[in-house]
Every structure is written in C-alpha cells, then in structure tokens.
Design an enzyme around this catalytic site. Structure first.
Site, short mmCIF file in Angstrom:
data_model
loop_
_atom_site.label_atom_id
_atom_site.label_comp_id
_atom_site.label_asym_id
_atom_site.label_seq_id
_atom_site.Cartn_x
_atom_site.Cartn_y
_atom_site.Cartn_z
N SER A 24 -2.30 -1.82 -33.51
CA SER A 24 -2.86 -2.08 -32.18
C SER A 24 -2.59 -3.51 -31.77
O SER A 24 -2.65 -4.43 -32.60
CB SER A 24 -4.36 -1.81 -32.21
OG SER A 24 -4.94 -2.09 -30.95
N HIS A 77 -4.28 -5.60 -29.55
CA HIS A 77 -5.33 -6.58 -29.27
C HIS A 77 -6.03 -7.12 -30.53
O HIS A 77 -6.88 -7.98 -30.44
CB HIS A 77 -6.36 -6.00 -28.30
CG HIS A 77 -7.28 -4.97 -28.87
ND1 HIS A 77 -8.59 -5.23 -29.16
CD2 HIS A 77 -7.07 -3.68 -29.18
CE1 HIS A 77 -9.16 -4.14 -29.63
NE2 HIS A 77 -8.26 -3.18 -29.66
N CYS A 99 -16.18 -0.15 -32.08
CA CYS A 99 -16.03 1.19 -31.52
C CYS A 99 -17.25 2.06 -31.76
O CYS A 99 -17.40 3.11 -31.15
CB CYS A 99 -14.79 1.86 -32.11
SG CYS A 99 -13.26 0.99 -31.72
#
Length: 384
Positions: free
Chosen positions: A199, A201, A324
């Site tokens: 990912s 970020h 998350c």
C-alpha cells in the site's frame, strides 16, 4: 507535533507531493490515449511500475496497480479460490491477519472453503508446528502477513514459501506485506512468494493506491472487468496521481530504506528501554526482534483510549491498534496472543518513521509517566 501512528498512515514525502501535483496540473493525460499528452502519462505510468518492481526485485510486468492493500488482498484470495477450488478447498492463514484477509476468508467459508486460522505464539510470532499440521494436499493457498500491524511480529515468509512449494500440488503463497514494505527486504526472489500486496500510504506515498505482485506465469481471474487496463487484469482508467506518488515513494525507498529502517529500530529500542526502566506495571507485547516500525506496550491499570486522548492534548499521536478496526472493542491480535483483559485494555501501539527522534521519545516518556500515574491514582481511589 510528535506523530507515532505511522502504521496507520504516513505523511507524504515532498517528492511524492511534487509528483502528484505534476500529474494533476501538467501531465494530466489518459495513459491509454495515443496522442502526446497520453503518451507522456504512459511514460509516468511505466516509470512508476519500474520503481515498484525494483523495490521488490521483480519484473515490471509482474506489478499491477490497485486502489489499496485491501483490494490487492481481496484480488488474490478471491482469484485463487475461483480458479482453483476444484483442485482443493483448504486455505491457510493466521488468526492475527488484517481484516482485509480475515473478512474475505470468512466470506469464502460460506462458499465452501476450508479455512484454517493458525494460532500464534504468546509473543505474536508464527506457530510453525500448527502450520505443519495444517498443510496438506488439499491446500490451494497460504496467506500470511509479513509483519503484524499491531504487534510488529515478523512472520517467516521465506520458510513458509519453501514448504508450500515443496508440497508439489500447485499450492500458492501470498503475503500481505503492507507493514513490511519499506522496513524489511521485500525481495520476492528472496521470499519466494507467488503474490505480494503493498500500500502506498504506509511508505510516505498517497492514500488510495496500492500494488499487487503476481509471479510471472501465474494466472488468476480478473477482479475488475472493463476496458482492459493493467494488461487486462485490473480494468479502469489508472489513478495516475496516486500511481505517480507511489512511484516517487518507491524511488525514495530504493535509495534509503535500509537507513530509514535502522533509524526506526534505534528509536524503537530507545523508547522500549526507557518505558521498561521508568514506568512500572508495563508489558511489552512486541517481540524484541520484531519489525523496526512497531512497539506495542500494555500499561496495566490504565485505559489506552484515555491515554490516547491525554497524549493528543500534547500533540502526541499514538494508536490503540489497527486504524481499520480501532472503533471496535478489543483487539483480535492481542486476544490471539492470550493477553489478559487488563493488558488488552491498556495496550498502546507506537509506530515509527525515519523522522522520529530520541528527543521526541524523551517527551513521550515524560508524558506517559505523568498520565499513567494519574490514571492509576484515580482508579485506585475510585475502587476504595
């Protein structure tokens, strides 16, 4: 500001912001277009793919750009299940995976998959005995994260890949390397994996972009159908600002990741040492030889959520777990590690970047000493 939640997201590097801005304002063409503006965009796309491939020691053709690590994980799990469920029904993962793996596995179970959720050791490390007992001829996929996002435990991906491929039935190996990318070597040649998710970020790149490595010669069904972009595997006009930003972040990693990881490890060790020496009733939940980017500590007799907001008042930003799932009660990772309820209640995750310093950690420890002491006094008085 002292920012210690880099496992949740990172500040984009100036070079990344510049690359994004360039694509938004100047090189804004569609890379599928045949005229000059489109061809210029295609060159940026090709360059970014090359930088990501270089960071993984893979071929550019083995890199597919996605919207995030979650999409990359979903693509592998669903693609392997759809294409291979007639060969076998077993998928092996762990009980401490990110929800982007666990929720998909639960869904596949409803479709008939035999999913084995391996336990981990009490320090969060991989339980090889349980894996050896679970791996069998019916296994079509093993998906194990490289670095745990809450504990920082490093999983033995290279060893697992060797065992998977030695099975000889075509079983495939996937690793969610979102938390390992930029902190550990993610050479797919060394790891021996068939799939790897990352990912943007988490490595000073932008949000909304990720990548998936698929070993050359492997074929799984397309997850998103349409105009045939990304070699007809992941259709949809490419997110060129995001891809350009991820390419810039990967270029920085290619030059600096080892030095950056060493800086993180030094700061992590310093904070760990000071906490253990100066704050009573703590339990370090991260393995000492874990990833350089994560330190998980339980402050027993304290509520982590209260500590989070107290530190926030001093512009010190930490986490109580995965971003998350931070609004859910408890931590499935710490529960799987058999922590006591009071240890889970007081658990804080510090996650580092190369810009963090020992001087910042001095400030963090002094504030922790103040707030843990005051919380414990109040709780003691309340329970009298």
């Amino acid at each position: 500001m002292i920012y210690l939640d880099n496992s949740a997201t990172t500040r984009p590097a100036p070079e990344v912001v510049q690359a994004i801005t360039q694509v938004l304002t100047e090189d804004f063409g569609n890379p599928s277009a045949l005229y000059r503006v489109g061809l210029d965009a295609e060159k940026i796309l090709k360059s970014a793919r090359g930088e990501v491939a270089k960071s993984l020691e893979s071929k550019p053709a083995e890199i597919t750009f996605t919207s995030c690590g979650t999409e990359s994980n979903n693509t592998v799990l669903r693609g392997v299940w759809k294409s291979r469920n007639r060969q076998g029904k077993r998928i092996i993962t762990t009980s401490v995976e990110h929800p982007a793996i666990l929720r998909v596995c639960e869904d596949l179970e409803r479709e008939g998959a035999d999913v084995v959720y391996l336990p981990v050791n009490t320090d969060g490390t991989f339980n090889m005995d349980a894996f050896d007992a679970a791996l069998n001829e019916d296994t079509i996929l093993v998906s194990v994260m490289y670095v745990n996002n809450e504990s920082g435990a490093i999983m033995p991906i290279k060893e697992l890949s060797a065992k998977v491929h030695a099975l000889g039935n075509g079983c495939l190996m996937h690793t969610d390397a979102v938390q390992a990318y930029g902190k550990l070597s993610c050479s797919v040649k060394e790891l021996g994996v068939d799939f790897l998710s990352l990912s943007g970020h988490k490595v000073s790149g932008p949000k909304g972009v990720g990548a998936l490595y698929i070993k050359g010669g492997l074929h799984i069904p397309s997850f998103i159908l349409g105009g045939g972009q990304e070699a007809a595997f992941r259709s949809g006009t490419e997110n060129m600002p995001g891809i350009a930003g991820l390419g810039a972040a990967a270029k920085l990693l290619n030059a600096n990741w080892k030095n950056n990881a060493a800086k993180m490890f030094e700061v992590r060790a310093y904070l760990r040492e000071r906490i253990l020496a100066e704050i009573p009733d703590v339990k370090v939940n991260s393995p000492e030889n874990g990833a350089p980017s994560v330190l998980n500590v339980s402050f027993i007799g304290c509520r982590a959520e209260v500590l989070l907001h107290q530190l926030e008042g001093d512009e010190i930003y930490i986490s109580t777990g995965s971003a998350c799932s931070s609004k859910k009660k408890g931590s499935h990772v710490l529960t799987a590690m058999h922590l006591r309820p009071e240890e889970i209640e007081g658990a804080i995750r510090f996650s580092f970047c190369a810009g963090n310093t020992k001087e910042q950690m001095d400030t963090v420890v002094e504030k922790l000493k103040l707030y843990t002491s005051s919380q414990r006094r109040l709780r003691k008085a309340f329970h009298k």
